[in-house]
Design a protein around this motif. Structure first.
Motif, PDB file in Angstrom:
ATOM      1  N   ILE A   1      -4.825   2.744   6.442  1.00 36.45           N
ATOM      2  CA  ILE A   1      -3.888   2.027   7.327  1.00 36.45           C
ATOM      3  C   ILE A   1      -3.638   2.832   8.599  1.00 36.45           C
ATOM      4  O   ILE A   1      -3.332   4.027   8.537  1.00 36.45           O
TER       5      ILE A   1
ATOM      6  N   ARG B   1       2.726  -0.273   5.258  1.00 35.44           N
ATOM      7  CA  ARG B   1       2.259  -1.569   4.760  1.00 35.44           C
ATOM      8  C   ARG B   1       2.924  -2.720   5.516  1.00 35.44           C
ATOM      9  O   ARG B   1       2.262  -3.697   5.878  1.00 35.44           O
TER      10      ARG B   1
ATOM     11  N   SER C   1      -2.298   9.188  -7.368  1.00 38.61           N
ATOM     12  CA  SER C   1      -3.431   9.243  -6.436  1.00 38.61           C
ATOM     13  C   SER C   1      -4.120  10.597  -6.530  1.00 38.61           C
ATOM     14  O   SER C   1      -3.479  11.623  -6.774  1.00 38.61           O
TER      15      SER C   1
ATOM     16  N   TRP D   1       0.977  -6.123   4.957  1.00 38.36           N
ATOM     17  CA  TRP D   1       0.540  -6.106   3.563  1.00 38.36           C
ATOM     18  C   TRP D   1       1.754  -6.202   2.650  1.00 38.36           C
ATOM     19  O   TRP D   1       2.823  -5.675   2.951  1.00 38.36           O
TER      20      TRP D   1
ATOM     21  N   GLN E   1      -8.620   3.711  -0.867  1.00 37.21           N
ATOM     22  CA  GLN E   1      -7.594   2.669  -0.887  1.00 37.21           C
ATOM     23  C   GLN E   1      -6.602   2.864   0.258  1.00 37.21           C
ATOM     24  O   GLN E   1      -6.377   4.003   0.695  1.00 37.21           O
ATOM     25  N   ASP E   2      -6.006   1.764   0.713  1.00 37.50           N
ATOM     26  CA  ASP E   2      -4.877   1.829   1.658  1.00 37.50           C
ATOM     27  C   ASP E   2      -5.206   2.590   2.944  1.00 37.50           C
ATOM     28  O   ASP E   2      -4.425   3.446   3.384  1.00 37.50           O
TER      29      ASP E   2
ATOM     30  N   CYS F   1      -4.315  12.209  -0.902  1.00 40.00           N
ATOM     31  CA  CYS F   1      -3.647  11.424   0.146  1.00 40.00           C
ATOM     32  C   CYS F   1      -3.740  12.166   1.471  1.00 40.00           C
ATOM     33  O   CYS F   1      -3.630  13.403   1.497  1.00 40.00           O
TER      34      CYS F   1
ATOM     35  N   TYR G   1       5.391   4.802   3.079  1.00 43.39           N
ATOM     36  CA  TYR G   1       4.350   3.907   2.572  1.00 43.39           C
ATOM     37  C   TYR G   1       4.723   2.442   2.837  1.00 43.39           C
ATOM     38  O   TYR G   1       3.887   1.643   3.278  1.00 43.39           O
TER      39      TYR G   1
END
Ligand SMILES: CC(C)(COP(=O)(O)OP(=O)(O)OC[C@H]1O[C@@H](n2cnc3c(N)ncnc32)[C@H](O)[C@@H]1OP(=O)(O)O)[C@@H](O)C(=O)NCCC(=O)NCCS
Length: 134
Positions: free
Chosen positions: A72, A20, A40, A25, A69-70, A43, A16
């Motif tokens: 990426i 990021r 969460s 981020w 969310q997230d 995922c 993770y």
């Protein structure tokens, strides 16, 4: 993109942070990351040759409110439809698990309207507020 593996799992904390960092981020404390990932709802990780290259997740109450969310994709894999693949997996989960009337939300980064509009999200300029804790 061919040959990528879709893995419906939580990333490790290290994965993770790697994701990021790859897109610049901010990275917060490890124990908070762990708590957040554990809480969460869903995922999905995308891997190429045993290395994580993409990720997305759903957070929320699991009943009536779901936030995406997230999302990426690491820069060297962008623009090859990996982000689309992540969103397809997320929308599959939502289609199968969300009741009619559930709130499905996300906060899009600037310029990504078209990316999310393909999945039937509507831009609501006036009503979205958010802040980062200082
Ligand atoms: C946003 C992101 C996940 C898109 O992933 P991706 O794998 O590059 O996207 P795709 O290749 O699946 O692109 C799908 C469509 O979205 C468009 N798109 C993707 N990234 C875009 C960008 N940064 N700006 C404008 N359009 C974009 C593509 O042009 C493509 O359109 P098309 O279907 O008409 O060709 C990726 O660029 C990323 O990780 N960015 C940094 C993190 C981020 O901003 N995440 C989203 C938070 S809201």
């Amino acid at each position: 993109m061919e040959n990528v593996i879709v893995s419906e799992r939580k990333p490790s904390i290290e994965e993770y942070i790697y994701l990021r960092n790859s897109i610049g981020w901010r990275v917060l404390q490890h124990d908070k990351i762990e708590k957040g990932l554990n809480n969460s709802i869903y995922c999905v990780c995308i891997e190429d040759q045993d290395k994580i290259i993409g990720f997305g997740r759903i957070v929320g109450d699991g009943g009536t409110v779901f936030y995406i969310q997230d999302i990426i994709v690491i820069p060297s894999y962008q623009k090859q439809k990996i982000g689309t693949l992540i969103m397809e997996k997320i929308m599959d989960y939502i289609d199968k698990n969300c009741i009619d009337g559930a709130i499905i939300g996300l906060i899009a980064n600037n310029g990504l309207d078209n990316f999310y509009k393909k999945f039937d999200f509507t831009y609501n300029q006036n009503n979205w507020f958010y802040r980062f804790n200082a």
